[in-house]
Design a protein around this motif. Structure first.
Motif, PDB file in Angstrom:
ATOM      1  N   ASP A  75       1.007  -1.590  -0.088  1.00 24.88           N
ATOM      2  CA  ASP A  75      -0.013   0.210   0.320  1.00 24.88           C
ATOM      3  C   ASP A  75       0.903   1.321   0.185  1.00 24.88           C
ATOM      4  OD1 ASP A  75      -2.574  -1.549   0.017  1.00 24.88           O
ATOM      5  OD2 ASP A  75      -3.046  -1.536   1.994  1.00 24.88           O
ATOM      6  N   GLN A  76       2.051   1.313   0.608  1.00 25.17           N
ATOM      7  CA  GLN A  76       2.861   2.751   0.532  1.00 25.17           C
ATOM      8  C   GLN A  76       3.266   2.382  -0.604  1.00 25.17           C
ATOM      9  OE1 GLN A  76       4.126   1.580   5.686  1.00 25.17           O
ATOM     10  NE2 GLN A  76       4.323   3.656   4.887  1.00 25.17           N
ATOM     11  N   ALA A  77       4.204   1.102  -1.092  1.00 29.86           N
ATOM     12  CA  ALA A  77       4.903   1.555  -2.675  1.00 29.86           C
ATOM     13  C   ALA A  77       3.407   2.402  -3.222  1.00 29.86           C
ATOM     14  CB  ALA A  77       5.349   0.011  -2.307  1.00 29.86           C
ATOM     15  N   ARG A  78       2.407   1.659  -3.547  1.00 30.71           N
ATOM     16  CA  ARG A  78       1.389   2.942  -3.920  1.00 30.71           C
ATOM     17  C   ARG A  78       1.294   4.329  -4.331  1.00 30.71           C
ATOM     18  NH1 ARG A  78      -1.937  -1.066  -6.461  1.00 30.71           N
ATOM     19  NH2 ARG A  78      -2.335  -3.021  -5.732  1.00 30.71           N
ATOM     20  N   GLN A  79       1.981   4.280  -3.109  1.00 26.91           N
ATOM     21  CA  GLN A  79       1.890   5.688  -2.511  1.00 26.91           C
ATOM     22  C   GLN A  79       3.232   6.655  -3.199  1.00 26.91           C
ATOM     23  OE1 GLN A  79      -0.760   7.774  -2.113  1.00 26.91           O
ATOM     24  NE2 GLN A  79      -1.745   5.485  -2.359  1.00 26.91           N
ATOM     25  N   GLY A  80       4.487   5.599  -3.659  1.00 24.16           N
ATOM     26  CA  GLY A  80       5.803   6.076  -3.953  1.00 24.16           C
ATOM     27  C   GLY A  80       6.760   5.665  -3.078  1.00 24.16           C
ATOM     28  N   ALA A  81       6.410   5.132  -1.752  1.00 18.68           N
ATOM     29  CA  ALA A  81       7.937   5.210  -1.159  1.00 18.68           C
ATOM     30  C   ALA A  81       7.601   3.306  -0.581  1.00 18.68           C
ATOM     31  CB  ALA A  81       6.954   5.563   0.531  1.00 18.68           C
ATOM     32  N   LEU A  82       8.819   3.022  -0.216  1.00 19.75           N
ATOM     33  CA  LEU A  82       9.167   1.536   0.603  1.00 19.75           C
ATOM     34  C   LEU A  82       9.586   1.490   1.579  1.00 19.75           C
ATOM     35  CD1 LEU A  82       9.234  -1.441  -0.225  1.00 19.75           C
ATOM     36  CD2 LEU A  82      11.371  -0.904  -0.045  1.00 19.75           C
ATOM     37  N   PRO A  83       9.030   1.577   3.314  1.00 14.36           N
ATOM     38  CA  PRO A  83       9.448   2.143   4.109  1.00 14.36           C
ATOM     39  C   PRO A  83      10.901   0.412   4.890  1.00 14.36           C
ATOM     40  CG  PRO A  83       7.217   0.985   4.155  1.00 14.36           C
ATOM     41  CD  PRO A  83       7.468   1.460   3.474  1.00 14.36           C
ATOM     42  N   THR A  84      11.605   1.060   4.874  1.00  9.69           N
ATOM     43  CA  THR A  84      12.319   0.249   5.666  1.00  9.69           C
ATOM     44  C   THR A  84      13.627   0.153   6.434  1.00  9.69           C
ATOM     45  OG1 THR A  84      14.311  -1.440   5.487  1.00  9.69           O
ATOM     46  CG2 THR A  84      13.967   0.565   3.912  1.00  9.69           C
TER      47      THR A  84
ATOM     48  N   VAL B 256      13.977  -4.247  -4.318  1.00 12.49           N
ATOM     49  CA  VAL B 256      12.745  -4.257  -4.102  1.00 12.49           C
ATOM     50  C   VAL B 256      12.053  -2.654  -4.201  1.00 12.49           C
ATOM     51  CG1 VAL B 256      11.362  -4.572  -2.161  1.00 12.49           C
ATOM     52  CG2 VAL B 256      13.696  -5.480  -1.698  1.00 12.49           C
ATOM     53  N   ALA B 257      12.148  -1.765  -4.010  1.00 17.17           N
ATOM     54  CA  ALA B 257      11.650  -0.271  -4.730  1.00 17.17           C
ATOM     55  C   ALA B 257      11.961  -0.482  -5.569  1.00 17.17           C
ATOM     56  CB  ALA B 257      12.919   1.169  -3.553  1.00 17.17           C
TER      57      ALA B 257
ATOM     58  N   THR C 166      14.442   3.876   7.984  1.00 19.45           N
ATOM     59  CA  THR C 166      14.286   4.536   9.314  1.00 19.45           C
ATOM     60  C   THR C 166      15.336   4.574  10.282  1.00 19.45           C
ATOM     61  OG1 THR C 166      11.327   3.788   9.437  1.00 19.45           O
ATOM     62  CG2 THR C 166      12.883   3.927  11.356  1.00 19.45           C
ATOM     63  N   PRO C 167      15.515   5.940  10.664  1.00 19.92           N
ATOM     64  CA  PRO C 167      17.365   6.167  11.208  1.00 19.92           C
ATOM     65  C   PRO C 167      17.041   4.552  12.459  1.00 19.92           C
ATOM     66  CG  PRO C 167      15.980   8.325  10.532  1.00 19.92           C
ATOM     67  CD  PRO C 167      15.434   6.468  11.155  1.00 19.92           C
ATOM     68  N   HIS C 168      18.764   4.470  12.544  1.00 12.52           N
ATOM     69  CA  HIS C 168      18.548   3.009  13.387  1.00 12.52           C
ATOM     70  C   HIS C 168      18.032   4.041  15.167  1.00 12.52           C
ATOM     71  CE1 HIS C 168      20.488   0.487  16.995  1.00 12.52           C
ATOM     72  NE2 HIS C 168      20.525  -0.134  15.696  1.00 12.52           N
ATOM     73  N   ASP C 169      18.326   5.102  15.379  1.00 17.03           N
ATOM     74  CA  ASP C 169      18.010   5.248  17.072  1.00 17.03           C
ATOM     75  C   ASP C 169      16.182   4.908  16.549  1.00 17.03           C
ATOM     76  OD1 ASP C 169      17.561   7.940  15.024  1.00 17.03           O
ATOM     77  OD2 ASP C 169      18.587   9.092  16.013  1.00 17.03           O
ATOM     78  N   GLN C 170      15.551   4.980  15.548  1.00 21.16           N
ATOM     79  CA  GLN C 170      14.290   5.391  16.269  1.00 21.16           C
ATOM     80  C   GLN C 170      13.218   3.248  16.024  1.00 21.16           C
ATOM     81  OE1 GLN C 170      12.572   8.318  13.261  1.00 21.16           O
ATOM     82  NE2 GLN C 170      14.349   9.684  13.832  1.00 21.16           N
ATOM     83  N   TRP C 171      14.291   2.416  15.389  1.00 15.19           N
ATOM     84  CA  TRP C 171      13.792   1.391  15.473  1.00 15.19           C
ATOM     85  C   TRP C 171      12.952   0.485  16.068  1.00 15.19           C
ATOM     86  CZ3 TRP C 171      18.879  -1.726  13.270  1.00 15.19           C
ATOM     87  CH2 TRP C 171      19.161  -1.163  12.021  1.00 15.19           C
ATOM     88  N   GLU C 172      13.235   1.054  17.932  1.00 17.80           N
ATOM     89  CA  GLU C 172      12.898   0.569  18.964  1.00 17.80           C
ATOM     90  C   GLU C 172      11.087   1.238  18.626  1.00 17.80           C
ATOM     91  OE1 GLU C 172      13.029  -1.324  23.174  1.00 17.80           O
ATOM     92  OE2 GLU C 172      14.248  -0.498  21.836  1.00 17.80           O
ATOM     93  N   ALA C 173      11.134   2.102  18.614  1.00 14.13           N
ATOM     94  CA  ALA C 173       9.897   3.554  18.566  1.00 14.13           C
ATOM     95  C   ALA C 173       9.263   2.785  17.540  1.00 14.13           C
ATOM     96  CB  ALA C 173      10.288   5.281  18.972  1.00 14.13           C
ATOM     97  N   ALA C 174       9.539   2.297  16.202  1.00 10.93           N
ATOM     98  CA  ALA C 174       9.045   2.166  15.283  1.00 10.93           C
ATOM     99  C   ALA C 174       8.304   0.741  15.393  1.00 10.93           C
ATOM    100  CB  ALA C 174       9.490   2.143  14.236  1.00 10.93           C
TER     101      ALA C 174
END
Length: 284
Positions: free
Chosen positions: A154-163, A210-211, A227-235
């Protein structure tokens, strides 16, 4: 008769369908009866059992000679390490008195001792528990599932691949159908040919690849969103993971990003990332 666990996920169905296509008798183990009719239409026998009920699962295993074992993933809202140790303990307990002559167990690249490393230490512990019982065991260590990218459609359809992984990091990846084919082959090998086997796809791929595969299939630009490393757990927490599960998955992601997976002579599947993503988009 071959017994297949995990028939409502990605790999279990591929194992069962490969065996059925070869004319082999198969019983798929389901958690609920609602999926049984579809499997019977494919020619499989079905059984409803819970891996936390070793006696009930053992009764199902006694129907067959060989079994494919897959430890189910716990809900991320729970303490996944605790829950997944409970489920594999139930599977191992069910093997006692089952009469099976051989089992094939799904594991993962990077399986290793430790704590709070997600699948890496849980599946290593599963391997060790299986090795300590008398039934011969083949362990299939799988590369990163291409199906892990399904949720990004769904996000790829919007132009972004979260990783969370670096965009250019090349990883061994594999399609579930290739894992199913490999496991079906290992199940049919003679007793005495057990061991640990690594299975990956025909090439290694990065999140950027993949993108690009999504972009090709969707006919629009798609860019990795790292996603930056320091935000992984929060993500992970934002996705509904419990605090212990978020910590475990963060550590597993760190180890995946930092480890060079180079097994000797892995079995290679035939499904490319581009083929997998194109089919995912078509179905979606």
């Amino acid at each position: 008769m071959f017994i297949v666990l995990g028939a409502t996920g990605h790999v279990g169905p591929a194992v069962a369908e490969t065996l059925l296509a070869a004319g082999e008798p198969v019983t798929v183990v389901l958690h609920h009866e609602d999926k049984a009719a579809a499997w019977r239409a494919k020619g499989a026998e079905t059984a409803v059992a819970d891996v936390l009920d070793p006696d009930g699962l053992r009764a199902v295993l006694r129907r067959g000679r060989r079994a494919f074992l897959l430890n189910p993933s716990a809900a991320p809202s729970t303490d996944t390490e605790v829950e997944e140790h409970r489920t594999f303990a139930g599977i191992v307990a069910a093997l006692e008195g089952s009469g099976l002559e051989k089992v094939v167990a799904e594991s993962t690249y990077g399986a290793q001792p430790g704590e709070r490393c997600g699948d890496l230490n849980i599946l290593y512990d599963f391997e060790q528990a299986l090795a300590a019982q008398p039934i011969p065991v083949t362990v299939q260590r799988a590369a990163y599932y291409m199906s892990n990218w399904d949720a990004a459609l769904d996000q790829a359809r919007q132009g972004a691949l979260p990783t969370m992984l670096p965009a250019e990091l090349k990883l061994p990846m594999v399609a579930p159908v290739d894992l199913g084919r490999a496991a079906a082959d290992f199940l049919r090998e003679p007793v005495g040919q057990e061991g640990i086997h690594y299975v990956e796809g025909p090439a290694r791929y990065s999140p950027a690849d993949v993108a690009a595969a999504f972009a090709q299939a969707l006919g629009r630009p798609v860019e990795p969103k790292v996603t930056p490393h320091d935000q992984w757990e929060a993500a992970y927490r934002a996705l509904g993971f419990s605090e212990p599960a978020a910590a475990s998955y963060t550590r597993m992601t760190e180890l995946t990003a930092d480890t060079a997976f180079k097994p000797e002579a892995p079995r290679r599947g035939t499904v490319t990332l581009e083929q997998y993503i194109a089919e995912l988009v078509r179905r979606g």
